[in-house]
Design a protein around this motif. Structure first.
Motif, mmCIF file in Angstrom:
data_model
loop_
_atom_site.group_PDB
_atom_site.id
_atom_site.type_symbol
_atom_site.label_atom_id
_atom_site.label_comp_id
_atom_site.label_asym_id
_atom_site.label_seq_id
_atom_site.Cartn_x
_atom_site.Cartn_y
_atom_site.Cartn_z
ATOM 1 N N MET A 124 0.838 -1.182 0.000
ATOM 2 C CA MET A 124 0.000 0.000 0.000
ATOM 3 C C MET A 124 0.883 1.246 0.000
ATOM 4 S SD MET A 124 -3.013 -0.923 2.706
ATOM 5 C CE MET A 124 -4.235 0.149 2.015
ATOM 6 N N PRO A 125 0.694 2.150 -0.950
ATOM 7 C CA PRO A 125 1.467 3.385 -0.976
ATOM 8 C C PRO A 125 1.115 4.280 0.214
ATOM 9 C CG PRO A 125 0.478 2.952 -3.109
ATOM 10 C CD PRO A 125 -0.128 1.992 -2.143
ATOM 11 N N TYR A 126 2.139 4.922 0.740
ATOM 12 C CA TYR A 126 2.000 5.803 1.891
ATOM 13 C C TYR A 126 2.566 7.163 1.530
ATOM 14 C CZ TYR A 126 2.916 7.677 6.572
ATOM 15 O OH TYR A 126 2.955 8.471 7.685
ATOM 16 N N ILE A 127 1.768 8.217 1.694
ATOM 17 C CA ILE A 127 2.201 9.586 1.425
ATOM 18 C C ILE A 127 2.246 10.327 2.746
ATOM 19 C CG2 ILE A 127 1.658 11.756 0.254
ATOM 20 C CD1 ILE A 127 0.013 10.048 -1.768
ATOM 21 N N SER A 128 3.378 10.976 3.018
ATOM 22 C CA SER A 128 3.538 11.760 4.244
ATOM 23 C C SER A 128 3.984 13.162 3.860
ATOM 24 C CB SER A 128 4.581 11.112 5.153
ATOM 25 O OG SER A 128 4.780 11.883 6.312
ATOM 26 N N ILE A 129 3.358 14.162 4.471
ATOM 27 C CA ILE A 129 3.714 15.552 4.197
ATOM 28 C C ILE A 129 3.837 16.283 5.532
ATOM 29 C CG2 ILE A 129 1.314 16.255 3.884
ATOM 30 C CD1 ILE A 129 2.369 18.221 1.716
ATOM 31 N N GLU A 130 4.848 17.141 5.630
ATOM 32 C CA GLU A 130 5.044 17.979 6.812
ATOM 33 C C GLU A 130 4.836 19.421 6.389
ATOM 34 O OE1 GLU A 130 8.757 17.228 8.760
ATOM 35 O OE2 GLU A 130 8.335 15.091 8.949
ATOM 36 N N SER A 131 4.147 20.175 7.240
ATOM 37 C CA SER A 131 3.876 21.574 6.918
ATOM 38 C C SER A 131 3.632 22.348 8.198
ATOM 39 C CB SER A 131 2.644 21.673 6.014
ATOM 40 O OG SER A 131 1.478 21.424 6.758
ATOM 41 N N GLY A 132 3.400 23.631 8.022
ATOM 42 C CA GLY A 132 2.957 24.454 9.132
ATOM 43 C C GLY A 132 1.486 24.186 9.402
ATOM 44 N N ASP B 277 -8.301 18.949 1.332
ATOM 45 C CA ASP B 277 -7.872 19.136 -0.053
ATOM 46 C C ASP B 277 -6.558 18.420 -0.340
ATOM 47 O OD1 ASP B 277 -10.112 20.679 -0.594
ATOM 48 O OD2 ASP B 277 -9.042 22.595 -0.506
ATOM 49 N N LEU B 278 -5.617 18.503 0.587
ATOM 50 C CA LEU B 278 -4.343 17.804 0.400
ATOM 51 C C LEU B 278 -4.543 16.299 0.289
ATOM 52 C CD1 LEU B 278 -1.743 19.539 2.751
ATOM 53 C CD2 LEU B 278 -1.493 19.106 0.318
ATOM 54 N N ILE B 279 -5.317 15.738 1.198
ATOM 55 C CA ILE B 279 -5.543 14.295 1.191
ATOM 56 C C ILE B 279 -6.195 13.862 -0.121
ATOM 57 C CG2 ILE B 279 -6.877 12.433 2.268
ATOM 58 C CD1 ILE B 279 -6.345 13.914 4.973
ATOM 59 N N VAL B 280 -7.233 14.571 -0.545
ATOM 60 C CA VAL B 280 -7.931 14.227 -1.783
ATOM 61 C C VAL B 280 -7.011 14.370 -2.987
ATOM 62 C CG1 VAL B 280 -9.778 14.956 -3.366
ATOM 63 C CG2 VAL B 280 -10.245 14.721 -0.918
ATOM 64 N N ASN B 281 -6.358 15.527 -3.109
ATOM 65 C CA ASN B 281 -5.553 15.805 -4.300
ATOM 66 C C ASN B 281 -4.270 14.987 -4.369
ATOM 67 O OD1 ASN B 281 -7.124 17.812 -5.784
ATOM 68 N ND2 ASN B 281 -6.882 19.027 -3.947
ATOM 69 N N LEU B 282 -3.603 14.789 -3.242
ATOM 70 C CA LEU B 282 -2.409 13.944 -3.254
ATOM 71 C C LEU B 282 -2.764 12.514 -3.645
ATOM 72 C CD1 LEU B 282 -0.568 15.205 -0.042
ATOM 73 C CD2 LEU B 282 0.176 15.506 -2.412
ATOM 74 N N THR B 283 -3.860 12.015 -3.101
ATOM 75 C CA THR B 283 -4.295 10.655 -3.418
ATOM 76 C C THR B 283 -4.646 10.528 -4.892
ATOM 77 O OG1 THR B 283 -5.109 10.324 -1.159
ATOM 78 C CG2 THR B 283 -5.957 8.839 -2.851
ATOM 79 N N GLN B 284 -5.445 11.461 -5.406
ATOM 80 C CA GLN B 284 -5.840 11.412 -6.812
ATOM 81 C C GLN B 284 -4.637 11.495 -7.748
ATOM 82 O OE1 GLN B 284 -8.628 14.664 -7.169
ATOM 83 N NE2 GLN B 284 -10.374 13.384 -6.583
ATOM 84 N N THR B 285 -3.733 12.409 -7.453
ATOM 85 C CA THR B 285 -2.566 12.602 -8.313
ATOM 86 C C THR B 285 -1.668 11.377 -8.300
ATOM 87 O OG1 THR B 285 -2.646 14.989 -7.978
ATOM 88 C CG2 THR B 285 -0.560 14.068 -8.754
ATOM 89 N N ALA B 286 -1.345 10.882 -7.118
ATOM 90 C CA ALA B 286 -0.470 9.710 -7.021
ATOM 91 C C ALA B 286 -1.117 8.484 -7.655
ATOM 92 C CB ALA B 286 -0.120 9.439 -5.561
ATOM 93 N N SER B 287 -2.400 8.317 -7.465
ATOM 94 C CA SER B 287 -3.119 7.190 -8.056
ATOM 95 C C SER B 287 -3.037 7.243 -9.578
ATOM 96 C CB SER B 287 -4.579 7.212 -7.598
ATOM 97 O OG SER B 287 -5.326 6.218 -8.261
ATOM 98 N N GLY B 288 -3.242 8.423 -10.138
ATOM 99 C CA GLY B 288 -3.177 8.580 -11.586
ATOM 100 C C GLY B 288 -1.787 8.322 -12.143
ATOM 101 N N ILE B 289 -0.771 8.801 -11.453
ATOM 102 C CA ILE B 289 0.608 8.624 -11.907
ATOM 103 C C ILE B 289 1.054 7.169 -11.774
ATOM 104 C CG2 ILE B 289 3.025 9.180 -11.376
ATOM 105 C CD1 ILE B 289 1.983 12.024 -10.593
ATOM 106 N N MET B 290 0.684 6.546 -10.659
ATOM 107 C CA MET B 290 1.169 5.195 -10.367
ATOM 108 C C MET B 290 0.261 4.082 -10.900
ATOM 109 S SD MET B 290 2.418 5.949 -6.460
ATOM 110 C CE MET B 290 3.202 4.357 -6.202
ATOM 111 N N HIS B 291 -0.931 4.453 -11.356
ATOM 112 C CA HIS B 291 -1.910 3.478 -11.849
ATOM 113 C C HIS B 291 -2.254 2.435 -10.780
ATOM 114 C CE1 HIS B 291 -1.397 5.311 -15.753
ATOM 115 N NE2 HIS B 291 -0.098 5.129 -15.649
ATOM 116 N N ILE B 292 -2.475 2.949 -9.566
ATOM 117 C CA ILE B 292 -2.880 2.137 -8.420
ATOM 118 C C ILE B 292 -4.191 2.720 -7.905
ATOM 119 C CG2 ILE B 292 -2.275 1.452 -6.051
ATOM 120 C CD1 ILE B 292 0.675 1.726 -6.855
ATOM 121 N N PRO B 293 -5.175 1.895 -7.562
ATOM 122 C CA PRO B 293 -6.453 2.431 -7.079
ATOM 123 C C PRO B 293 -6.282 3.339 -5.855
ATOM 124 C CG PRO B 293 -6.645 0.078 -7.507
ATOM 125 C CD PRO B 293 -5.184 0.427 -7.629
ATOM 126 N N GLN B 294 -7.081 4.396 -5.801
ATOM 127 C CA GLN B 294 -7.018 5.354 -4.693
ATOM 128 C C GLN B 294 -7.226 4.685 -3.337
ATOM 129 O OE1 GLN B 294 -9.314 8.959 -5.163
ATOM 130 N NE2 GLN B 294 -8.936 9.016 -7.363
#
Length: 69
Positions: free
Chosen positions: A1-9, A18-35
């Motif tokens: 299972m792909p894991y995305i981690s982001i650090e911010s203020g 928005d980050l969770i939705v967009n990061l998931t959608q973008t990575a899914s599209g690039i990697m061709h793995i279901p969201q």
């Protein structure tokens, strides 16, 4: 299972959503793995705990607000 981690203020709830939705959608599209396989973690760091160029973000924001660069 792909894991995305982001650090911010500090983020609003809307920004986090928005980050969770967009990061998931973008990575899914690039990697061709279901969201549904992705997990996302957001770590918020206080401005005083993150620095650039020898100054913390709180100092940089204060200078910017005062019109200094």
């Amino acid at each position: 299972m792909p894991y995305i981690s982001i650090e911010s203020g500090k983020l609003t709830e809307e920004q986090k959503k928005d980050l969770i939705v967009n990061l998931t959608q973008t990575a899914s599209g690039i990697m061709h793995i279901p969201q549904s396989f992705f997990s996302v973690t957001i770590k918020e760091l206080p401005d005083e705990n993150f620095g650039i160029g020898g100054r913390n973000i709180a100092e940089i924001k204060a200078e910017y607000a005062a019109g200094q660069k």
